[in-house]
Design a protein around this motif. Structure first.
Motif, PDB file in Angstrom:
ATOM      1  N   LEU B   6       0.830  -1.212   0.000  1.00 22.49           N
ATOM      2  CA  LEU B   6       0.000   0.000   0.000  1.00 22.49           C
ATOM      3  C   LEU B   6       0.859   1.255   0.000  1.00 22.49           C
ATOM      4  CD1 LEU B   6      -2.790  -0.905   2.580  1.00 22.49           C
ATOM      5  CD2 LEU B   6      -2.726  -1.293   0.109  1.00 22.49           C
ATOM      6  N   PRO B   7       0.684   2.115  -1.004  1.00 17.11           N
ATOM      7  CA  PRO B   7       1.441   3.364  -1.014  1.00 17.11           C
ATOM      8  C   PRO B   7       0.842   4.363  -0.022  1.00 17.11           C
ATOM      9  CG  PRO B   7       0.046   3.224  -2.963  1.00 17.11           C
ATOM     10  CD  PRO B   7      -0.172   1.959  -2.174  1.00 17.11           C
ATOM     11  N   PHE B   8       1.675   5.274   0.472  1.00 18.33           N
ATOM     12  CA  PHE B   8       1.126   6.383   1.257  1.00 18.33           C
ATOM     13  C   PHE B   8       1.247   7.650   0.416  1.00 18.33           C
ATOM     14  CE2 PHE B   8       5.562   5.896   2.661  1.00 18.33           C
ATOM     15  CZ  PHE B   8       6.054   7.186   2.474  1.00 18.33           C
ATOM     16  N   PRO B   9       0.382   8.628   0.666  1.00 19.23           N
ATOM     17  CA  PRO B   9       0.364   9.812  -0.204  1.00 19.23           C
ATOM     18  C   PRO B   9       1.462  10.822   0.147  1.00 19.23           C
ATOM     19  CG  PRO B   9      -1.329   9.989   1.487  1.00 19.23           C
ATOM     20  CD  PRO B   9      -0.673   8.662   1.696  1.00 19.23           C
ATOM     21  N   SER B  30       6.664  16.143  -0.104  1.00 16.66           N
ATOM     22  CA  SER B  30       6.496  16.297   1.344  1.00 16.66           C
ATOM     23  C   SER B  30       5.450  15.303   1.836  1.00 16.66           C
ATOM     24  CB  SER B  30       6.077  17.726   1.676  1.00 16.66           C
ATOM     25  OG  SER B  30       4.806  17.983   1.130  1.00 16.66           O
ATOM     26  N   PHE B  31       5.597  14.881   3.072  1.00 20.12           N
ATOM     27  CA  PHE B  31       4.648  13.940   3.673  1.00 20.12           C
ATOM     28  C   PHE B  31       3.325  14.652   3.938  1.00 20.12           C
ATOM     29  CE2 PHE B  31       8.789  12.208   4.576  1.00 20.12           C
ATOM     30  CZ  PHE B  31       8.622  10.842   4.399  1.00 20.12           C
ATOM     31  N   ILE B  32       2.232  13.935   3.758  1.00 19.48           N
ATOM     32  CA  ILE B  32       0.922  14.518   4.059  1.00 19.48           C
ATOM     33  C   ILE B  32       0.510  14.098   5.463  1.00 19.48           C
ATOM     34  CG2 ILE B  32      -1.533  14.403   3.429  1.00 19.48           C
ATOM     35  CD1 ILE B  32      -0.550  14.335   0.502  1.00 19.48           C
ATOM     36  N   ASN B  33       0.757  12.829   5.802  1.00 19.57           N
ATOM     37  CA  ASN B  33       0.414  12.365   7.149  1.00 19.57           C
ATOM     38  C   ASN B  33       1.643  12.318   8.036  1.00 19.57           C
ATOM     39  OD1 ASN B  33      -2.222  11.843   6.173  1.00 19.57           O
ATOM     40  ND2 ASN B  33      -1.464   9.894   5.320  1.00 19.57           N
ATOM     41  N   GLU B  34       1.503  12.893   9.209  1.00 19.02           N
ATOM     42  CA  GLU B  34       2.584  12.918  10.188  1.00 19.02           C
ATOM     43  C   GLU B  34       3.081  11.495  10.500  1.00 19.02           C
ATOM     44  OE1 GLU B  34       4.250  15.327  11.142  1.00 19.02           O
ATOM     45  OE2 GLU B  34       5.348  14.401  12.813  1.00 19.02           O
ATOM     46  N   GLY B  92       2.028  20.483  -6.213  1.00 17.36           N
ATOM     47  CA  GLY B  92       0.736  20.368  -5.524  1.00 17.36           C
ATOM     48  C   GLY B  92       0.043  19.040  -5.763  1.00 17.36           C
ATOM     49  N   ASP B  93       0.444  18.313  -6.803  1.00 18.89           N
ATOM     50  CA  ASP B  93      -0.167  17.003  -7.091  1.00 18.89           C
ATOM     51  C   ASP B  93       0.197  15.987  -5.996  1.00 18.89           C
ATOM     52  OD1 ASP B  93      -1.348  17.885  -9.361  1.00 18.89           O
ATOM     53  OD2 ASP B  93       0.082  16.962 -10.765  1.00 18.89           O
ATOM     54  N   ILE B  94      -0.663  14.968  -5.894  1.00 13.50           N
ATOM     55  CA  ILE B  94      -0.432  13.916  -4.901  1.00 13.50           C
ATOM     56  C   ILE B  94       0.069  12.652  -5.607  1.00 13.50           C
ATOM     57  CG2 ILE B  94      -1.518  12.504  -3.070  1.00 13.50           C
ATOM     58  CD1 ILE B  94      -1.587  15.516  -2.492  1.00 13.50           C
ATOM     59  N   VAL B  95       1.105  12.034  -5.051  1.00 21.20           N
ATOM     60  CA  VAL B  95       1.612  10.775  -5.602  1.00 21.20           C
ATOM     61  C   VAL B  95       1.634   9.721  -4.500  1.00 21.20           C
ATOM     62  CG1 VAL B  95       3.021  11.943  -7.339  1.00 21.20           C
ATOM     63  CG2 VAL B  95       4.036  11.364  -5.123  1.00 21.20           C
ATOM     64  N   GLY B  96       1.865   8.462  -4.881  1.00 20.93           N
ATOM     65  CA  GLY B  96       1.933   7.372  -3.905  1.00 20.93           C
ATOM     66  C   GLY B  96       3.368   6.879  -3.769  1.00 20.93           C
ATOM     67  N   ILE B  97       3.784   6.638  -2.548  1.00 19.86           N
ATOM     68  CA  ILE B  97       5.156   6.176  -2.293  1.00 19.86           C
ATOM     69  C   ILE B  97       5.112   4.922  -1.426  1.00 19.86           C
ATOM     70  CG2 ILE B  97       7.343   6.744  -1.098  1.00 19.86           C
ATOM     71  CD1 ILE B  97       7.035   8.301  -3.671  1.00 19.86           C
ATOM     72  N   ARG B  98       5.952   3.946  -1.772  1.00 18.77           N
ATOM     73  CA  ARG B  98       6.150   2.789  -0.895  1.00 18.77           C
ATOM     74  C   ARG B  98       7.624   2.691  -0.549  1.00 18.77           C
ATOM     75  NH1 ARG B  98       5.335  -2.322  -2.422  1.00 18.77           N
ATOM     76  NH2 ARG B  98       5.533  -2.091  -4.669  1.00 18.77           N
ATOM     77  N   GLY B  99       7.926   2.497   0.678  1.00 17.55           N
ATOM     78  CA  GLY B  99       9.322   2.364   1.051  1.00 17.55           C
ATOM     79  C   GLY B  99       9.541   2.855   2.466  1.00 17.55           C
ATOM     80  N   PRO B 100      10.782   3.005   2.884  1.00 17.98           N
ATOM     81  CA  PRO B 100      12.008   2.734   2.138  1.00 17.98           C
ATOM     82  C   PRO B 100      12.226   1.238   1.944  1.00 17.98           C
ATOM     83  CG  PRO B 100      12.538   3.229   4.428  1.00 17.98           C
ATOM     84  CD  PRO B 100      11.050   3.412   4.275  1.00 17.98           C
ATOM     85  N   LEU B 101      12.770   0.874   0.760  1.00 15.92           N
ATOM     86  CA  LEU B 101      12.989  -0.527   0.421  1.00 15.92           C
ATOM     87  C   LEU B 101      14.490  -0.775   0.204  1.00 15.92           C
ATOM     88  CD1 LEU B 101      10.075  -0.744  -2.183  1.00 15.92           C
ATOM     89  CD2 LEU B 101      10.036  -1.728   0.112  1.00 15.92           C
TER      90      LEU B 101
END
Lengths: 343, 276
Positions: B6-9, B30-34, B92-101
């Motif tokens: 699951l990626p986080f935004p 930048s992280f959206i969720n603390e 300003g766009d939102i992307v999905g990140i998984r990691g660190p791997l």
């Protein structure tokens, strides 16, 4: 050991369905595969090995990892009931146990939570694997190369032998024992039953060709990575990937998005090292660009690399790849060739 | 249960176009969720799966350093369908990140040692992360020498930073381009050649990252200078999908680049078929 009359099988399966989602071999067009069964009539036990393999039960050929829309990401709900599988063969059961090592415990690193595959684990948890003895193994069967055989109970929760009038059932795991003890129609076996089982086993084993000693296979493969032998082995292969598709232990997959930016699904789909695109990179660079490299990869993964990481071969000798290959490549002949090859 | 699929935004904060033909762009996220920010503990050399929902996912090395809190940096070369979509992103766009791997550069082994960093082209990302990290903890390491090659002066990434580093006296920078170029006064020549010419001390620990052909020709030069295989580290790439050793795409021998790598010592790679 327990037994019940063959006619009570529908009743036993209904009993299982109280607690489990039941999977069993069923017709799929002209072929057979494992399916969720709602009534006994759907079951097709006419074949020894199903055409398609049972990995589908816990690792579907297409699986939604999550769906997304304007409200965010949603994972599919976990299954309501655990899975019970009727009609597995020992080779199938052993392959499921191997895949469990991969999906719930990569490289034997149980402490690494992030390497666990929740999609596999959710479906596999509390499952009941019932395997059935093979009374008449096929000419393609070679499970006895892997310290197994038509009456091997290894890995089963319940092991079943079909006699002339009875099913004989042995609880191998605690879970299996409990299930059998709770079935009202199950009776204890007696000496006459034991004699019938013994005869059936002897007959079944006589159908098997003698096992090949493959104890040197891994060390041999360690030495022949760049040997010209691969040209001989791989020359016929057309990279169709059928062997990997029907293989119960092959588990490579692709991850892909289906849908649009605002709404859709991320899915995983079975994939195979036989395909050129498997390793091709966007730049055009392909670390495994020719067919021979890919044939070598599949053989090496099963009989060498997997042994390094899991101390066992990634093959149970089910023989499906032998029957399905359109150019008659026979993995047993490949293994023989490798073992006989002088370095 | 932990679900690494699951990626986080993350939010695109800043986009920098690195070269004139606009094929290389750096994205500061930048992280959206603390909670995601707190969980994201990484070291230079690790990678992430970067995705745009509906367009797909691709692996990229992390170009930021853990010492740069609150942001993640990725430099993306526009090559295929996913990287094309990443290039279309706006601030300003939102992307999905998984990691660190994956694993990381052997920072512990580098402490109290001289360190040589050799990079080429836009594969300089995780090396940039390592350099920024080392400069933030400068007292931990001995001499730092960097050799970085690009086709032309325009193809260096992180140009402003390179200038800052060049002005410092606690890091030696050898920048080189393939062919003479008007106005270029620094080195000219391919990375393997330059590596042989700048008097490296073989006692140092070396990190090499770049296009496969650069790595292939640089390793023998290092060996010739006298570097031991155990002290040469490189980072490998494959078309990784799951990132957790399941999907099978990044297998080299019995190793998976995504969990056993991407960083390997030359001593390890010598034992793995198919590594190069």
């Amino acid at each position: 050991m327990y037994k019940f009359k063959i006619v009570y099988l529908p009743e036993f399966l209904e009993y299982l369905q109280e607690k489990y989602t039941l999977w069993a071999p069923a017709k799929s067009g002209t072929e057979t595969e494992f399916k969720v069964i709602s009534s006994f009539a759907e079951i097709d036990q006419s074949r020894l090995n199903t055409t398609l393999n049972p990995k589908e039960i816990f690792f579907p050929r297409r699986e939604v990892l999550f769906s997304y829309d304007e409200n965010g990401i949603k994972t599919p709900p976990p299954p309501e009931k655990p899975v019970a599988v009727w009609g597995l063969r020992t080779c199938d059961t052993r392959s499921i146990r191997m895949l469990d090592e991969v999906f719930s415990n990569a490289h034997q690193m149980p402490e690494k939570e992030m390497f666990k595959d929740p999609y596999w684990i959710n479906k596999y948890a509390d499952s009941l694997l019932i395997s059935q003895a093979c009374r008449q193994p096929l000419s393609t069967c070679f499970c006895n190369w892997f310290n197994s055989g038509p009456f091997d109970e290894t890995g089963s929760d319940i092991f079943v032998i079909k006699g002339e009038v009875n099913y004989y059932l042995k609880g191998i795991s605690d879970k299996g024992q409990e299930v059998l003890a709770g079935f009202a129609k199950a009776e204890q076996t007696d000496e006459k039953d034991a004699a019938e089982i013994k005869d059936l086993q002897a007959a079944a084993e006589s159908y098997m060709s003698p096992a090949l000693d493959i104890s040197d296979l891994k060390s041999k493969l360690d030495k022949i990575w760049d040997d010209p032998l691969w040209e001989e082995i791989g020359a016929k292969c057309i990279n169709c990937g059928a062997c990997a598709y029907i293989c119960p232990t092959c588990h490579c997959f692709d991850v892909s998005d289906e849908g649009k930016a605002g709404k859709g699904k991320r899915v995983r789909l079975w994939d195979a090292c036989m395909f050129q695109l498997f390793t091709k990179e966007a730049s055009g660079h392909n670390p495994r660009s020719n067919s021979l490299n890919r044939v070598r990869q599949r053989v090496m993964h099963k009989y060498n690399y997997f042994v390094d990481n899991y101390q066992k071969f990634l093959c149970t000798g089910c023989g499906r790849c032998v029957s399905v290959c359109p150019v008659n490549m026979d993995i047993r002949e490949i293994i023989k060739k490798i073992l006989a090859h002088e370095i | 249960m932990c679900n690494t699929y699951l990626p986080f935004p993350m939010k695109v904060e800043r986009i920098i176009t690195e070269n004139p033909d606009r094929t290389l762009r750096t994205f500061d996220l930048s992280f959206i969720n603390e909670e995601d920010r707190e969980k994201f503990i990484y070291m230079p050399g690790q990678f992430c799966e970067f995705s745009i929902l509906g367009k797909g996912e691709s692996p990229f090395g992390i170009a930021s350093s853990p010492t740069e809190e609150g942001i993640l940096k990725f430099t993306v070369s526009r090559t295929g369908s996913v990287t094309r979509e990443i290039h279309y992103l706006q601030e300003g766009d939102i992307v999905g990140i998984r990691g660190p791997l994956g694993n990381w550069y052997p920072e512990q082994l580098m402490q109290n040692e001289d360190v040589v960093i050799i990079g080429g082209g836009f594969a300089f990302t995780t090396l940039r992360s390592m350099i920024v990290y080392m400069l933030a903890h400068r007292e931990r390491y001995g001499k730092i020498t960097v050799i970085y090659g690009a086709r032309t002066p325009e193809y260096f990434i992180f140009k402003e930073e390179l200038e800052t580093w060049d002005a410092r006296d606690d890091i030696t920078l050898h920048l080189t381009i393939d062919k003479p170029y008007p106005g270029w006064e620094k080195l000219v020549g391919f990375v393997p050649t330059v590596t042989g010419e700048v008097n490296l001390d073989p006692k140092a620990l070396v990190l090499v990252c770049g296009p496969p052909v650069m790595i292939k020709y640089t390793l023998p030069v290092l060996t010739k200078i006298g570097f031991k295989d155990e002290k040469i580290f490189t980072s490998l790439e494959r078309r990784m999908k799951c990132g957790i050793g399941k999907c099978g795409r990044c297998g080299i021998g019995s190793k998976y680049i995504c969990i056993d790598g991407p960083v390997f010592s030359l001593a390890e790679l010598n034992k793995i078929p198919e590594a190069f």
